[in-house]
Design a protein around this motif. Structure first.
Motif, PDB file in Angstrom:
ATOM      1  N   TYR A   7       5.449   0.646   4.983  1.00  0.00           N
ATOM      2  CA  TYR A   7       3.985   0.687   4.888  1.00  0.00           C
ATOM      3  C   TYR A   7       3.398   1.774   5.785  1.00  0.00           C
ATOM      4  O   TYR A   7       2.251   2.179   5.610  1.00  0.00           O
ATOM      5  CB  TYR A   7       3.380  -0.666   5.267  1.00  0.00           C
ATOM      6  CG  TYR A   7       3.461  -1.726   4.204  1.00  0.00           C
ATOM      7  CD1 TYR A   7       3.261  -1.413   2.864  1.00  0.00           C
ATOM      8  CD2 TYR A   7       3.707  -3.055   4.538  1.00  0.00           C
ATOM      9  CE1 TYR A   7       3.338  -2.400   1.887  1.00  0.00           C
ATOM     10  CE2 TYR A   7       3.776  -4.045   3.573  1.00  0.00           C
ATOM     11  CZ  TYR A   7       3.591  -3.718   2.248  1.00  0.00           C
ATOM     12  OH  TYR A   7       3.651  -4.680   1.283  1.00  0.00           O
ATOM     13  N   ASN A  35       2.645   1.576  -9.238  1.00  0.00           N
ATOM     14  CA  ASN A  35       3.403   0.364  -8.930  1.00  0.00           C
ATOM     15  C   ASN A  35       3.647  -0.468 -10.183  1.00  0.00           C
ATOM     16  O   ASN A  35       4.729  -1.049 -10.364  1.00  0.00           O
ATOM     17  CB  ASN A  35       2.658  -0.491  -7.895  1.00  0.00           C
ATOM     18  CG  ASN A  35       2.632   0.148  -6.516  1.00  0.00           C
ATOM     19  OD1 ASN A  35       3.487   0.961  -6.181  1.00  0.00           O
ATOM     20  ND2 ASN A  35       1.653  -0.223  -5.717  1.00  0.00           N
ATOM     21  N   GLY A 156      -1.221 -13.695   0.388  1.00  0.00           N
ATOM     22  CA  GLY A 156       0.148 -13.464  -0.065  1.00  0.00           C
ATOM     23  C   GLY A 156       1.032 -14.644   0.258  1.00  0.00           C
ATOM     24  O   GLY A 156       1.870 -15.068  -0.565  1.00  0.00           O
ATOM     25  N   ALA A 170       3.903  -9.560  -6.330  1.00  0.00           N
ATOM     26  CA  ALA A 170       3.630  -8.128  -6.230  1.00  0.00           C
ATOM     27  C   ALA A 170       3.017  -7.593  -7.520  1.00  0.00           C
ATOM     28  O   ALA A 170       2.043  -6.832  -7.493  1.00  0.00           O
ATOM     29  CB  ALA A 170       4.919  -7.374  -5.907  1.00  0.00           C
ATOM     30  N   GLY A 217       4.678   1.383  -1.536  1.00  0.00           N
ATOM     31  CA  GLY A 217       4.018   0.255  -2.180  1.00  0.00           C
ATOM     32  C   GLY A 217       4.967  -0.700  -2.875  1.00  0.00           C
ATOM     33  O   GLY A 217       5.140  -1.841  -2.446  1.00  0.00           O
ATOM     34  N   THR A 218       5.610  -0.252  -3.938  1.00  0.00           N
ATOM     35  CA  THR A 218       6.453  -1.141  -4.741  1.00  0.00           C
ATOM     36  C   THR A 218       7.565  -1.773  -3.919  1.00  0.00           C
ATOM     37  O   THR A 218       7.727  -3.005  -3.895  1.00  0.00           O
ATOM     38  CB  THR A 218       7.070  -0.368  -5.917  1.00  0.00           C
ATOM     39  OG1 THR A 218       6.044   0.297  -6.651  1.00  0.00           O
ATOM     40  CG2 THR A 218       7.812  -1.322  -6.844  1.00  0.00           C
ATOM     41  N   HIS A 221       6.321  -4.009  -0.932  1.00  0.00           N
ATOM     42  CA  HIS A 221       5.715  -5.237  -1.454  1.00  0.00           C
ATOM     43  C   HIS A 221       6.796  -6.270  -1.776  1.00  0.00           C
ATOM     44  O   HIS A 221       6.671  -7.452  -1.432  1.00  0.00           O
ATOM     45  CB  HIS A 221       4.914  -4.939  -2.722  1.00  0.00           C
ATOM     46  CG  HIS A 221       3.550  -4.360  -2.460  1.00  0.00           C
ATOM     47  ND1 HIS A 221       2.946  -4.394  -1.226  1.00  0.00           N
ATOM     48  CD2 HIS A 221       2.667  -3.742  -3.292  1.00  0.00           C
ATOM     49  CE1 HIS A 221       1.753  -3.824  -1.298  1.00  0.00           C
ATOM     50  NE2 HIS A 221       1.566  -3.425  -2.538  1.00  0.00           N
ATOM     51  N   TYR A 225       6.954  -9.834   0.231  1.00  0.00           N
ATOM     52  CA  TYR A 225       6.761 -11.132  -0.402  1.00  0.00           C
ATOM     53  C   TYR A 225       8.034 -11.963  -0.393  1.00  0.00           C
ATOM     54  O   TYR A 225       7.977 -13.197  -0.399  1.00  0.00           O
ATOM     55  CB  TYR A 225       6.225 -10.953  -1.823  1.00  0.00           C
ATOM     56  CG  TYR A 225       4.832 -10.384  -1.853  1.00  0.00           C
ATOM     57  CD1 TYR A 225       3.810 -10.997  -1.151  1.00  0.00           C
ATOM     58  CD2 TYR A 225       4.540  -9.222  -2.554  1.00  0.00           C
ATOM     59  CE1 TYR A 225       2.526 -10.476  -1.141  1.00  0.00           C
ATOM     60  CE2 TYR A 225       3.262  -8.687  -2.557  1.00  0.00           C
ATOM     61  CZ  TYR A 225       2.269  -9.325  -1.848  1.00  0.00           C
ATOM     62  OH  TYR A 225       1.005  -8.798  -1.836  1.00  0.00           O
TER      63      TYR A 225
END
Length: 284
Positions: A7, A35, A156, A170, A217-218, A221, A225
């Protein structure tokens, strides 16, 4: 922690694309669409969503859309990356409070101490870059992004507690955020050029955008999670403060910035906060 490291690319990437001429709206929306190129087919193929999750994801998408606009809005308005990261990093204190209010998580002395040590570490890490002035409106957006980031962390965790998988969460966030951003576009007209949606990028720039969106991002994430299945929101909020440390190290590696004493001291405090938060059995 792995997600937080990746991040660290988000704010520098936003500055890079702002310098390329992308609008605030484009910087907020385009990475989300990138994403979805990966996450959407995975979620649809595996049937990871159910109707009972739609209200939760709709709220999460609104939080995500607002977070995108505020954290990037400050940068587009001239807020230095260091200042934006500093303001964004107030989120553990908010996460501690919201995790207690919305998820019933306990507020312990160790959690509070970890939050304060982490925030002090971020302050030390970024202090030399904050000497220059910036517009109050940009600072206000940066401060609001800290609150929204804490809501993003807490919600989340709520999604994972509700039984959603990491891929489903996500992908659901990306889908709902994109829908909200597209729905809000007519209301953003007063922002003028900041709300422009007409990206003029060369093919290689599109490729670079997709690569950055995937790496910052992808992938994080999915890591985040997955970790949130058993990690309380208040803990995750502090662990995510590895992000500004990661950004500083990326600057050293990629841009030849100096490894200054404040980076060493601030990084040590951030790592110490993570140790305080995770040592021993503690809370579940």
């Amino acid at each position: 922690a792995s997600a937080a490291v990746l991040y660290g690319l988000i704010l520098p990437s936003a500055q890079y694309f702002a310098d390329m001429g992308l609008s605030l709206y484009e910087i907020a929306l385009l990475p989300i669409l990138c994403n979805l190129v990966i996450l959407g087919p995975l979620a649809l193929r595996e049937g990871l969503w159910s109707r009972r999750h739609i209200p939760t994801l709709a709220v999460y998408g609104l939080i995500g859309a607002a977070l995108q606009l505020t954290q990037f809005g400050g940068i587009v308005m001239g807020l230095p990356i260091a200042a934006a990261a500093m303001l964004l990093s107030t989120q553990p204190l908010w996460s501690l409070l919201l995790g207690s209010l919305l998820l019933g998580e306990s507020i312990t002395g160790r959690k509070l101490m970890a939050c304060l040590v982490a925030f002090l570490g971020v302050a030390v890490l970024l202090a030399p870059s904050l000497a220059g002035g910036y517009r109050p409106a940009a600072a206000l957006l940066g401060g609001l992004s800290g609150l929204l980031l804490s809501l993003w962390v807490v919600w989340g965790r709520r999604c994972r507690v509700a039984g959603m998988t990491s891929v489903g969460t996500a992908a659901g966030l990306a889908t709902a955020s994109a829908v909200w951003l597209l729905a809000l576009l007519p209301l953003l007209g007063p922002l003028g050029g900041w709300a422009r949606l007409a990206p003029d990028l060369a093919p290689i720039q599109w490729g670079f955008l997709f690569l950055l969106a995937t790496v910052s991002g992808t992938v994080p994430h999915l890591l985040f999670y997955t970790g949130m299945e058993k990690t309380q929101a208040s803990r995750a909020g502090v662990i995510l403060l590895l992000e500004p440390l990661s950004a500083a190290l990326i600057g050293i590696w990629a841009f030849g910035q100096a490894l200054t004493p404040n980076i060493l001291a601030g990084g040590a405090l951030i790592l110490a906060s993570n140790y305080l938060l995770t040592r021993g059995s503690g809370d579940p």
